[in-house]
Scaffold this motif. Structure first.
Motif, short mmCIF file in Angstrom:
data_model
loop_
_atom_site.label_atom_id
_atom_site.label_comp_id
_atom_site.label_asym_id
_atom_site.label_seq_id
_atom_site.Cartn_x
_atom_site.Cartn_y
_atom_site.Cartn_z
N MET A 176 0.83 -1.21 0.00
CA MET A 176 0.00 0.00 0.00
C MET A 176 0.86 1.26 0.00
N ALA A 177 2.04 1.19 0.62
CA ALA A 177 2.90 2.36 0.71
C ALA A 177 3.63 2.66 -0.59
N LEU A 178 3.94 1.66 -1.38
CA LEU A 178 4.72 1.87 -2.61
C LEU A 178 4.06 2.86 -3.58
N PRO A 179 2.75 2.78 -3.85
CA PRO A 179 2.14 3.79 -4.72
C PRO A 179 2.25 5.20 -4.13
N GLU A 180 2.24 5.31 -2.80
CA GLU A 180 2.42 6.62 -2.16
C GLU A 180 3.84 7.14 -2.40
N MET A 181 4.81 6.23 -2.40
CA MET A 181 6.19 6.63 -2.69
C MET A 181 6.30 7.10 -4.14
N GLU A 182 5.59 6.43 -5.05
CA GLU A 182 5.58 6.85 -6.46
C GLU A 182 5.00 8.27 -6.58
N LYS A 183 3.90 8.53 -5.86
CA LYS A 183 3.29 9.88 -5.87
C LYS A 183 4.27 10.92 -5.34
N LEU A 184 4.97 10.57 -4.28
CA LEU A 184 5.94 11.49 -3.68
C LEU A 184 7.06 11.81 -4.67
N GLN A 185 7.52 10.79 -5.39
CA GLN A 185 8.58 11.02 -6.38
C GLN A 185 8.06 11.92 -7.51
N LYS A 186 6.82 11.71 -7.95
CA LYS A 186 6.24 12.56 -9.00
C LYS A 186 6.12 14.00 -8.53
N VAL A 204 0.38 4.91 6.36
CA VAL A 204 -0.80 5.68 6.72
C VAL A 204 -1.43 6.19 5.43
N GLU A 205 -2.74 6.40 5.48
CA GLU A 205 -3.44 6.94 4.32
C GLU A 205 -2.87 8.32 3.98
N ASN A 206 -2.79 8.61 2.70
CA ASN A 206 -2.22 9.89 2.21
C ASN A 206 -0.79 10.09 2.70
N MET A 207 -0.06 9.03 2.77
CA MET A 207 1.32 9.06 3.25
C MET A 207 2.19 9.99 2.41
N SER A 208 1.95 10.04 1.09
CA SER A 208 2.79 10.89 0.23
C SER A 208 2.64 12.35 0.62
N LYS A 209 1.42 12.76 0.94
CA LYS A 209 1.19 14.16 1.34
C LYS A 209 1.85 14.44 2.69
N GLU A 210 1.73 13.50 3.62
CA GLU A 210 2.35 13.66 4.94
C GLU A 210 3.87 13.80 4.81
N LEU A 211 4.48 12.94 3.99
CA LEU A 211 5.93 13.00 3.80
C LEU A 211 6.34 14.26 3.03
N GLN A 212 5.51 14.67 2.08
CA GLN A 212 5.78 15.91 1.35
C GLN A 212 5.83 17.09 2.31
N ASN A 213 4.84 17.18 3.20
CA ASN A 213 4.82 18.26 4.20
C ASN A 213 6.05 18.19 5.11
N LYS A 214 6.44 16.99 5.49
CA LYS A 214 7.61 16.82 6.35
C LYS A 214 8.87 17.29 5.64
N ILE A 215 9.03 16.91 4.38
CA ILE A 215 10.20 17.30 3.60
C ILE A 215 10.24 18.82 3.44
N GLU A 216 9.10 19.42 3.12
CA GLU A 216 9.05 20.88 2.98
C GLU A 216 9.44 21.57 4.27
N SER A 217 8.96 21.06 5.40
CA SER A 217 9.32 21.70 6.68
C SER A 217 10.80 21.51 7.01
N LEU A 218 11.36 20.35 6.66
CA LEU A 218 12.78 20.12 6.91
C LEU A 218 13.66 20.98 6.01
N LEU A 219 13.18 21.29 4.81
CA LEU A 219 13.96 22.09 3.87
C LEU A 219 13.75 23.59 4.04
N ALA A 220 12.71 23.97 4.79
CA ALA A 220 12.41 25.40 4.98
C ALA A 220 13.56 26.07 5.72
N PRO A 221 13.87 27.31 5.34
CA PRO A 221 14.94 28.02 6.07
C PRO A 221 14.55 28.18 7.53
#
Length: 188
Positions: A44-54, A126-143
């Motif tokens: 279930m997580a692999l398609p979320e990883m594909e979305k995150l990469q896109k 978790v459901e919508n895992m790609s969005k959760e990880l996207q938000n995490k990455i953005e916060s980690l990369l924010a100045p």
């Protein structure tokens, strides 16, 4: 967290070696997603990883996700990859040694590495895992905001600073500042 990940070299599905050090040199953000074909949450997580990469590709973010397979033979993994139209690069941890180095005892488990340091670990699906990880990455990369420097002058205030309702042009009489009380002098 906050430390350099353990280095490794793993084969991909084309039987070519991939060293983590080389992968980190190519990308600002590297994600290692540990998984297996027999693991329902991983599937279930692999398609979320594909979305995150896109998402990363669409924003020109220097990010690459590597699906690190946990101990399966390359034929099983390749067949699964093709049947499910997956595009992420796969690394094969055939003997589980990399999982041991990373202290993984359950999958899926995802490591976000930024500028050569492990900045976040996500376990499970978790459901919508790609969005959760996207938000995490953005916060980690924010100045990060720099702490404000306190200058000695910041503690000094004038009468008008201390009483914001007063102004020099005010017709109201200004109250005289009170003199501080002094302790009595000791006898000589």
């Amino acid at each position: 967290m906050g430390t350099a990940p353990s280095d490794f070299t793993l084969k991909n599905l084309d039987d070519k070696d991939n060293a983590l050090a080389d992968l980190l040199e190519k990308n600002k953000v590297v994600i290692l997603d540990f998984w297996a074909t027999w693991c329902p949450p991983c599937r279930m997580a692999l398609p979320e990883m594909e979305k995150l990469q896109k998402w990363a590709d669409s924003t020109d973010l220097s990010l690459q996700i590597y699906a690190v397979n946990a101990g399966e033979d390359p034929y099983t993994v390749k067949d699964f990859w093709e049947q499910n139209n997956m595009t992420l690069p796969v690394l094969l941890d055939a003997d589980g040694s990399v999982m041991d180095k990373y202290g993984i005892n359950s999958i899926p488990q995802t490591f976000i590495i930024i500028d050569g340091k492990i900045e976040h670990i996500h376990a499970g699906y978790v459901e919508n895992m790609s969005k959760e990880l996207q938000n995490k990455i953005e916060s980690l990369l924010a100045p990060k905001p720099e702490p404000e420097a306190v200058t000695p002058d910041a503690a000094d205030t004038t009468q008008s600073d201390a009483n914001p309702n007063s102004s020099p042009a005010s017709s109201e009489p200004q109250a005289k500042p009170k003199k501080p009380k002094r302790a009595p002098a000791a006898p000589l």
